[in-house]
Design a protein around this motif. Structure first.
Motif, short mmCIF file in Angstrom:
data_model
loop_
_atom_site.label_atom_id
_atom_site.label_comp_id
_atom_site.label_asym_id
_atom_site.label_seq_id
_atom_site.Cartn_x
_atom_site.Cartn_y
_atom_site.Cartn_z
N VAL A 297 -5.69 -0.22 -3.26
CA VAL A 297 -5.10 -0.99 -2.16
C VAL A 297 -3.85 -1.72 -2.64
O VAL A 297 -2.81 -1.69 -1.98
N LEU B 109 -4.05 -8.03 4.10
CA LEU B 109 -4.77 -7.23 3.09
C LEU B 109 -4.89 -8.00 1.78
O LEU B 109 -5.95 -7.97 1.14
N ILE C 244 -8.04 -1.31 7.62
CA ILE C 244 -7.02 -0.32 7.26
C ILE C 244 -6.66 0.52 8.49
O ILE C 244 -5.48 0.75 8.77
N ILE D 46 -7.10 5.67 0.83
CA ILE D 46 -7.94 4.46 0.89
C ILE D 46 -9.18 4.73 1.73
O ILE D 46 -10.30 4.38 1.35
N ARG E 265 -2.98 5.64 3.30
CA ARG E 265 -4.05 5.28 4.22
C ARG E 265 -5.21 6.26 4.08
O ARG E 265 -6.37 5.86 3.97
N GLY F 125 -7.47 -5.86 12.01
CA GLY F 125 -6.22 -5.26 11.52
C GLY F 125 -5.12 -5.27 12.55
O GLY F 125 -3.96 -5.56 12.23
N LEU G 36 2.65 1.36 4.07
CA LEU G 36 1.38 2.06 3.96
C LEU G 36 1.58 3.44 4.56
O LEU G 36 1.58 3.62 5.76
#
Length: 176
Positions: A60, A37, A20, A77, A74, A106, A69
């Motif tokens: 998510v 993801l 993330i 999460i 973010r 990521g 996002l």
């Protein structure tokens, strides 16, 4: 691989935190990153009904449903991931290395590494300087420093970074 131990659970969540952070490091999410993801969720399908994944997956999925996002998503999460992991189970170094693995995964998930992403990674490395002298921190730090010396990622540097990030990701996935 089955997630049936506290160690594997924490590793998986720490890795996801890094993913993330890595995806959001440039402030946007693209289709490749959303797919990455979704692939992570698919890899954990057999445990999505169990705690803590039954709490994490819906958050998510809702966050990436629109392909954006946001900073708030973010943050939500990451907050949830922090609550789902036990800080006393893994030492700081192990958890941080798992996050570094996830950050690199990521960043590389869309097959492109930008200067903005490397500046974000540089910031993370600076915040975790106490990891100096521990592999792979030093190697990542050295690569980022050399590539960013002129402020531009040329084609050869991009290829080298992408290859390194992908190799590290594969290596770290094999380590429990």
């Amino acid at each position: 691989m089955r997630i049936n131990t506290k160690a594997r659970l924490d590793k998986s969540i720490n890795n996801f935190i890094g993913i993330i952070e890595g995806i959001a490091i440039d402030g946007k999410i693209n289709e490749h990153e959303t797919n990455f993801l979704n692939d992570w969720l698919a890899e954990h399908r057999e445990v999505l009904h169990r705690h803590p994944f039954n709490e994490l997956a819906p958050v998510v999925e809702a966050a990436i449903a629109d392909g954006i996002l946001t900073e708030e998503e973010r943050s939500n999460i990451l907050w949830l991931c922090e609550k789902l992991t036990s800080s006393d189970y893994f030492c700081f170094i192990t958890g941080s290395m798992q996050r570094l693995h996830g950050i690199m995964a990521g960043i590389a998930s869309d097959g492109k590494i930008t200067e903005h992403e490397l500046r974000g990674l540089r910031s993370w490395l600076n915040e975790h300087e106490r990891l100096k002298t521990i592999w792979p921190y030093d190697e990542v730090d050295s690569l980022v420093t050399s590539v960013m010396a002129d402020g531009v990622i040329d084609e050869a540097e991009h290829k080298m970074l992408l290859q390194f990030f992908m190799e590290f990701t594969a290596l770290a996935d094999d380590v429990t």
